[in-house]
Design a protein around this motif. Structure first.
Motif, short mmCIF file in Angstrom:
data_model
loop_
_atom_site.label_atom_id
_atom_site.label_comp_id
_atom_site.label_asym_id
_atom_site.label_seq_id
_atom_site.Cartn_x
_atom_site.Cartn_y
_atom_site.Cartn_z
N HIS A 67 2.86 4.09 3.82
CA HIS A 67 1.85 3.26 4.49
C HIS A 67 2.55 2.07 5.16
CE1 HIS A 67 -1.99 1.09 5.05
NE2 HIS A 67 -2.58 2.24 4.83
N ASN A 120 0.84 -1.21 0.00
CA ASN A 120 0.00 0.00 0.00
C ASN A 120 0.86 1.25 0.00
OD1 ASN A 120 -1.83 2.11 0.58
ND2 ASN A 120 -3.11 0.79 1.87
N SER A 121 0.54 2.16 -0.89
CA SER A 121 1.06 3.53 -0.87
C SER A 121 -0.04 4.38 -1.48
CB SER A 121 2.37 3.65 -1.64
OG SER A 121 2.87 4.97 -1.58
N GLY A 122 0.30 5.50 -2.05
CA GLY A 122 -0.73 6.33 -2.68
C GLY A 122 -0.09 7.58 -3.22
N GLN A 169 2.65 8.44 -0.33
CA GLN A 169 2.28 7.96 1.01
C GLN A 169 3.23 6.89 1.56
OE1 GLN A 169 -1.29 5.44 1.17
NE2 GLN A 169 -2.08 6.69 2.83
N GLN A 190 -5.18 5.52 -5.14
CA GLN A 190 -4.63 4.42 -4.35
C GLN A 190 -3.56 3.65 -5.12
OE1 GLN A 190 -3.84 3.30 -1.61
NE2 GLN A 190 -5.39 1.89 -0.80
N ILE A 191 -2.50 3.32 -4.40
CA ILE A 191 -1.48 2.39 -4.89
C ILE A 191 -1.56 1.18 -3.97
CG2 ILE A 191 1.01 1.99 -4.96
CD1 ILE A 191 1.32 4.91 -5.92
N GLU A 243 -6.41 11.23 -2.90
CA GLU A 243 -5.55 10.06 -3.11
C GLU A 243 -5.99 9.14 -4.25
OE1 GLU A 243 -5.31 7.17 0.09
OE2 GLU A 243 -3.54 6.22 -0.79
MG MG Z 1 -2.87 4.25 0.18
#
Ligand code: MG
Length: 256
Positions: free
Chosen positions: A241, A130-132, A239, A142-143, A140
């Motif tokens: 995360h 997870n990142s973003g 992000q 989303q990643i 955001e």
């Molecule tokens: Mg995210």
């Protein structure tokens, strides 16, 4: 009397049809008289933009990361150094360091970035790769490592987090590189701070359309309903995360 009125009405109707036919005929005649060049537009001439044959970066793009340094970025927390890990032309989230943001701020733009979730699978649902990427630090995209990984669909890869489900899941396997091409139109606000025009976004995930010029309800919220608060230009934020998501080849074209 009734008969005279009926005759009058008939005459008026015939006259109206006549005028209509004449109009159509005149229009057709005018069209026939037009030359091809009558509908040619010669200015303003679009500027020339070339692309780099090595990496497809447009000549008018602002480079945010070309593999050499994180100089365009800073800590989102304290505007100090962007302390993520830079290695072999790629940078990776350093868990605990917090989000990073571009020093420069932007309004409307075309953004390109490439990202990779870790090849070693760890965690599930939102806890996996997870990142973003946040537009103007607030909205955001989303990643997430969404390869064979079930999660809520308005939080899956290429979603507008908790607002818009993507049209498709164009994900690749863990450890493979993804591309995001994003067209962002910032929201506009009236003088009293209320929304004049909501933000709009288009997202291509690995070249596949995932968000088609969708309207946003407001800034991304983890808990609660998104809402707008007036703002001007803002940074691109990535992000932290807690997952080892990597990035490369990031550029942006601010739009007029
Ligand atoms: Mg995210």
């Amino acid at each position: 009397m009734y008969k005279i009125n009926a005759i009058k009405r008939k005459a008026m109707k015939q006259l109206a049809i006549g005028v209509l036919l004449l109009g159509i005929f005149t229009n057709l005649q005018a069209q026939e008289k037009m030359k091809p060049e009558d509908t040619e537009v010669w200015s303003p001439v679009p500027k020339i933009v070339t692309t780099d044959s090595r990496n497809n970066v447009p000549s008018d793009a602002v480079t945010l990361f070309d593999g050499t340094s994180l100089n365009a970025w800073e800590s989102a927390k304290n505007k100090g150094k962007a302390n993520w890990t830079l290695q072999e032309g790629v940078f990776t989230v350093k868990p605990g360091e917090g989000d990073i943001r571009t020093k420069q701020e932007f309004q409307d733009y075309q953004l390109h970035l490439e990202w990779r979730s870790p090849s070693v699978i760890k965690g599930e649902s939102q806890g996996r790769g997870n990142s973003g990427v946040f537009m103007q630090g607030l909205y955001e995209v989303q990643i997430l490592d969404n390869y064979d990984n079930k999660t809520y669909v308005n939080g899956q890869v290429a979603s507008i987090y908790k607002q818009r489900i993507p049209l498709v899941n164009a994900t690749k396997k863990p450890g493979e590189w993804h591309t995001y091409d994003i067209i962002w139109t910032a929201p506009r606000f009236k003088k009293d701070g209320t929304v004049e025009k909501k933000a709009r976004i288009t997202v291509l995930h690995n070249g596949v359309l995932a968000q088609n010029n969708v309207e946003l309800d407001g800034a991304t919220e983890y808990i609660g309903i998104p809402k707008y608060q007036a703002h001007g230009a803002g940074p691109i934020v990535l992000q932290d995360h807690g997952d080892l998501v990597s990035f490369r080849n990031i550029w942006i074209r601010p739009l007029p």
